[in-house]
Design a protein around this motif. Structure first.
Motif, PDB file in Angstrom:
ATOM      1  N   ARG A  46       1.309  -1.330  -0.339  1.00 24.65           N
ATOM      2  CA  ARG A  46      -0.304  -0.072  -0.064  1.00 24.65           C
ATOM      3  C   ARG A  46       0.746   1.188  -0.134  1.00 24.65           C
ATOM      4  NH1 ARG A  46      -5.471   0.874   3.720  1.00 24.65           N
ATOM      5  NH2 ARG A  46      -5.762   2.864   2.806  1.00 24.65           N
ATOM      6  N   PHE A  47       2.388   1.229   0.572  1.00 27.45           N
ATOM      7  CA  PHE A  47       2.674   2.419   0.848  1.00 27.45           C
ATOM      8  C   PHE A  47       3.405   2.576  -0.814  1.00 27.45           C
ATOM      9  CE2 PHE A  47       6.858   4.024   1.786  1.00 27.45           C
ATOM     10  CZ  PHE A  47       6.519   5.166   2.827  1.00 27.45           C
ATOM     11  N   LEU A  48       4.071   2.056  -1.380  1.00 29.93           N
ATOM     12  CA  LEU A  48       4.611   1.797  -2.604  1.00 29.93           C
ATOM     13  C   LEU A  48       3.565   2.264  -3.839  1.00 29.93           C
ATOM     14  CD1 LEU A  48       6.669  -1.691  -2.792  1.00 29.93           C
ATOM     15  CD2 LEU A  48       7.250   0.211  -2.833  1.00 29.93           C
ATOM     16  N   THR A  49       2.315   1.889  -3.293  1.00 21.89           N
ATOM     17  CA  THR A  49       1.371   2.251  -4.413  1.00 21.89           C
ATOM     18  C   THR A  49       0.762   4.120  -4.305  1.00 21.89           C
ATOM     19  OG1 THR A  49       0.186   0.093  -4.272  1.00 21.89           O
ATOM     20  CG2 THR A  49      -1.217   2.484  -4.977  1.00 21.89           C
ATOM     21  N   TRP A  50       1.344   4.325  -3.160  1.00 21.70           N
ATOM     22  CA  TRP A  50       1.057   5.846  -2.952  1.00 21.70           C
ATOM     23  C   TRP A  50       2.796   6.732  -3.475  1.00 21.70           C
ATOM     24  CZ3 TRP A  50       3.588   8.914   1.078  1.00 21.70           C
ATOM     25  CH2 TRP A  50       4.156   9.694   1.422  1.00 21.70           C
ATOM     26  N   LEU A  51       3.186   5.999  -3.088  1.00 20.40           N
ATOM     27  CA  LEU A  51       4.799   6.426  -3.195  1.00 20.40           C
ATOM     28  C   LEU A  51       4.547   6.287  -4.970  1.00 20.40           C
ATOM     29  CD1 LEU A  51       7.448   4.604  -1.526  1.00 20.40           C
ATOM     30  CD2 LEU A  51       6.677   7.018  -0.871  1.00 20.40           C
ATOM     31  N   ASN A  52       3.786   5.405  -5.715  1.00 19.45           N
ATOM     32  CA  ASN A  52       3.929   6.004  -7.136  1.00 19.45           C
ATOM     33  C   ASN A  52       3.081   7.030  -7.415  1.00 19.45           C
ATOM     34  OD1 ASN A  52       5.331   3.515  -8.032  1.00 19.45           O
ATOM     35  ND2 ASN A  52       3.982   2.205  -7.524  1.00 19.45           N
ATOM     36  N   GLU A  53       1.618   7.324  -6.195  1.00 15.87           N
ATOM     37  CA  GLU A  53       0.740   7.891  -6.944  1.00 15.87           C
ATOM     38  C   GLU A  53       1.397   9.230  -6.543  1.00 15.87           C
ATOM     39  OE1 GLU A  53      -2.093   7.355  -4.058  1.00 15.87           O
ATOM     40  OE2 GLU A  53      -3.231   5.547  -5.470  1.00 15.87           O
ATOM     41  N   ILE A  54       1.977   9.606  -5.639  1.00  9.16           N
ATOM     42  CA  ILE A  54       3.615  10.782  -5.194  1.00  9.16           C
ATOM     43  C   ILE A  54       3.895  11.521  -6.278  1.00  9.16           C
ATOM     44  CG2 ILE A  54       1.775  10.669  -2.795  1.00  9.16           C
ATOM     45  CD1 ILE A  54       4.925  10.637  -2.118  1.00  9.16           C
ATOM     46  N   GLN A  55       4.290  10.351  -7.519  1.00  6.48           N
ATOM     47  CA  GLN A  55       5.685  10.596  -7.336  1.00  6.48           C
ATOM     48  C   GLN A  55       5.625  11.640  -8.717  1.00  6.48           C
ATOM     49  OE1 GLN A  55       7.604   6.809  -8.816  1.00  6.48           O
ATOM     50  NE2 GLN A  55       9.777   8.161  -9.397  1.00  6.48           N
ATOM     51  N   PRO A  56       4.871  11.640  -9.926  1.00  6.68           N
ATOM     52  CA  PRO A  56       4.764  12.738 -10.312  1.00  6.68           C
ATOM     53  C   PRO A  56       4.534  14.253  -9.623  1.00  6.68           C
ATOM     54  CG  PRO A  56       3.221  11.133 -10.775  1.00  6.68           C
ATOM     55  CD  PRO A  56       3.992  10.834  -9.727  1.00  6.68           C
ATOM     56  N   HIS A  57       4.298  14.430  -9.048  1.00  4.86           N
ATOM     57  CA  HIS A  57       3.343  15.665  -7.976  1.00  4.86           C
ATOM     58  C   HIS A  57       4.462  15.840  -7.232  1.00  4.86           C
ATOM     59  CE1 HIS A  57       0.048  14.343 -10.062  1.00  4.86           C
ATOM     60  NE2 HIS A  57       0.258  13.657  -9.956  1.00  4.86           N
ATOM     61  N   ALA A  58       5.383  15.411  -6.749  1.00  2.49           N
ATOM     62  CA  ALA A  58       6.480  15.544  -5.627  1.00  2.49           C
ATOM     63  C   ALA A  58       7.835  16.553  -5.585  1.00  2.49           C
ATOM     64  CB  ALA A  58       6.948  14.701  -4.883  1.00  2.49           C
ATOM     65  N   ALA A  59       7.180  17.243  -5.131  1.00  2.00           N
ATOM     66  CA  ALA A  59       8.227  18.421  -4.988  1.00  2.00           C
ATOM     67  C   ALA A  59       9.815  17.145  -3.667  1.00  2.00           C
ATOM     68  CB  ALA A  59       7.871  19.761  -4.423  1.00  2.00           C
ATOM     69  N   ALA A  60       8.971  17.266  -2.679  1.00  2.00           N
ATOM     70  CA  ALA A  60       9.756  16.654  -1.933  1.00  2.00           C
ATOM     71  C   ALA A  60       9.707  15.140  -1.090  1.00  2.00           C
ATOM     72  CB  ALA A  60      10.875  17.578  -1.161  1.00  2.00           C
ATOM     73  N   LEU A  61       9.971  14.786  -0.914  1.00  6.57           N
ATOM     74  CA  LEU A  61       9.185  13.640   0.684  1.00  6.57           C
ATOM     75  C   LEU A  61       9.725  13.394   1.790  1.00  6.57           C
ATOM     76  CD1 LEU A  61       6.823  11.326   1.242  1.00  6.57           C
ATOM     77  CD2 LEU A  61       9.384  10.184  -0.361  1.00  6.57           C
ATOM     78  N   PHE A  62       9.284  13.650   3.068  1.00  4.12           N
ATOM     79  CA  PHE A  62      10.003  13.413   4.251  1.00  4.12           C
ATOM     80  C   PHE A  62       9.384  12.291   4.999  1.00  4.12           C
ATOM     81  CE2 PHE A  62       9.881  18.336   3.404  1.00  4.12           C
ATOM     82  CZ  PHE A  62      11.103  18.108   4.217  1.00  4.12           C
ATOM     83  N   LEU A  63      10.197  11.064   5.389  1.00  2.00           N
ATOM     84  CA  LEU A  63       9.953   9.860   5.940  1.00  2.00           C
ATOM     85  C   LEU A  63      10.180  10.252   7.754  1.00  2.00           C
ATOM     86  CD1 LEU A  63      11.146   7.797   3.098  1.00  2.00           C
ATOM     87  CD2 LEU A  63       8.966   8.672   4.070  1.00  2.00           C
ATOM     88  N   VAL A  64       9.253  10.446   8.291  1.00  5.01           N
ATOM     89  CA  VAL A  64       9.852  11.226   9.713  1.00  5.01           C
ATOM     90  C   VAL A  64       9.642   9.971  10.789  1.00  5.01           C
ATOM     91  CG1 VAL A  64       8.767  13.044  11.037  1.00  5.01           C
ATOM     92  CG2 VAL A  64       8.147  13.375   8.691  1.00  5.01           C
ATOM     93  N   GLY A  65      10.670   9.139  10.225  1.00  5.23           N
ATOM     94  CA  GLY A  65      10.795   8.255  11.721  1.00  5.23           C
ATOM     95  C   GLY A  65      10.124   6.870  11.295  1.00  5.23           C
ATOM     96  N   ASP A  66      10.275   6.107  12.102  1.00  5.23           N
ATOM     97  CA  ASP A  66       9.643   4.750  12.437  1.00  5.23           C
ATOM     98  C   ASP A  66       9.413   3.775  11.064  1.00  5.23           C
ATOM     99  OD1 ASP A  66      10.795   4.246  15.171  1.00  5.23           O
ATOM    100  OD2 ASP A  66       8.561   4.649  15.680  1.00  5.23           O
ATOM    101  N   LEU A  67      10.323   4.168   9.314  1.00  2.16           N
ATOM    102  CA  LEU A  67      10.107   3.763   9.017  1.00  2.16           C
ATOM    103  C   LEU A  67      10.089   1.992   8.858  1.00  2.16           C
ATOM    104  CD1 LEU A  67       9.242   3.966   5.483  1.00  2.16           C
ATOM    105  CD2 LEU A  67      11.817   4.131   5.244  1.00  2.16           C
ATOM    106  N   PHE A  68      10.717   1.717   9.427  1.00  4.08           N
ATOM    107  CA  PHE A  68      10.999   0.152   9.768  1.00  4.08           C
ATOM    108  C   PHE A  68      10.652   0.366  11.242  1.00  4.08           C
ATOM    109  CE2 PHE A  68      14.225   1.835   6.925  1.00  4.08           C
ATOM    110  CZ  PHE A  68      13.714   1.039   5.455  1.00  4.08           C
ATOM    111  N   ASP A  69       9.975  -1.316  11.478  1.00  2.00           N
ATOM    112  CA  ASP A  69      10.132  -1.564  12.532  1.00  2.00           C
ATOM    113  C   ASP A  69      11.193  -1.899  13.665  1.00  2.00           C
ATOM    114  OD1 ASP A  69       8.122  -1.815  15.148  1.00  2.00           O
ATOM    115  OD2 ASP A  69       8.587  -3.501  15.059  1.00  2.00           O
TER     116      ASP A  69
END
Length: 269
Positions: A46-69
């Protein structure tokens, strides 16, 4: 800045221009890998689907902690798995989309891999950003605000270079298995207390952000860790945003240069 050098200051804002039609995206607390790889996989997809959706529109992406457990970097070994996510992040960077990664309390043990392999800067504490003409303070949020002294002491132990040196003496198969078991037991899903808004006097990140705006007029103060999506005006100018999680809410925030929107697909009435 040299590869692997922790970025920890919240001074000297990093400036990001937002072109017309582009947006800045924020997400946190995915906890991928927990409670098992099999149960984590649908959330990763689901996260990968979201990344694909936002990719054409993204000026920047912030991953704000605990991407991995759990994440721990040995000198020549990194955790197995997550290849599709890491590959997508590399694709963002190859296309010139900036990514800013903040360590959380579950993925504290970074040691240069993201900087060297993915060209993604890693921050260990709050950092100021000037997005367009709006001033942001961004961080994971663990250990901030009043209380929780036990965790604050333990974090100092976990992040001490000697502790990491000792842990590296464990064989990776043993070290990873041990840490993953402890990590899941240490509340993958944050618990009943995180389901409900506790009120401004009991929400310690609200107390923390109120103190921060006494020193500087931030427009947005963006944190994770809390696992509850929150959009909370602190005064007429400043807003505290908690990004929620990708366990229960699959929530994220979007900034278009003027307006900040918190999107909560799995909102609970």
């Amino acid at each position: 800045m040299p590869n692997g050098t922790p970025m920890t200051t919240d001074h000297n804002p990093i400036k990001i221009a937002i072109e017309p039609g582009k947006k800045v995206y924020f997400a946190s607390d995915q906890h991928f890998g927990a409670p098992t790889r099999a149960l984590s996989l649908p959330r990763e997809q689901r996260f990968l689907t979201w990344l694909n959706e936002i990719q054409p529109h993204a000026a920047a992406l912030f991953l704000v902690g605990d991407l991995f457990d759990f994440w721990f970097e040995y000198k020549e070994v990194v955790p197995k798995g997550f290849v599709r996510i890491l590959g997508k992040l590399a694709e963002f960077r190859d296309q010139g989309i900036p990514i800013y990664f903040f360590v959380g309390n579950h993925d504290l043990w970074m040691d240069g891999y993201f900087e060297q392999e993915l060209n993604i800067p890693v921050f260990y504490d709050n950092q100021e950003f000037l997005l367009g003409d709006r001033l942001f303070l961004i961080g994971h949020g663990d250990g901030k605000g009043p209380g929780d002294k036990g965790y604050k002491r333990m974090k100092k132990v976990f992040t001490h270079p000697f502790s990491k040196w000792l842990y590296r003496w464990l064989h990776p198969d043993i070290g990873m298995k041990l840490a993953q078991n402890l990590s899941v037991k240490n509340k993958l899903i944050s618990g009943e207390a995180d389901v409900h808004f506790l009120g401004p006097d009991q929400e310690w990140l609200i107390q923390y952000t109120k103190r921060k705006i006494e020193t500087k007029p931030y427009d947005f103060l963006v944190f994770g860790h809390r696992h509850l999506p929150l959009y909370y005006p602190l005064n007429d100018q400043s807003v505290y945003v908690n990004l929620g999680d990708w366990i229960s809410y699959f929530s994220y925030a979007v900034f278009d240069g003027t307006e900040m929107v918190l999107v909560v697909p799995n909102a609970v009435d």
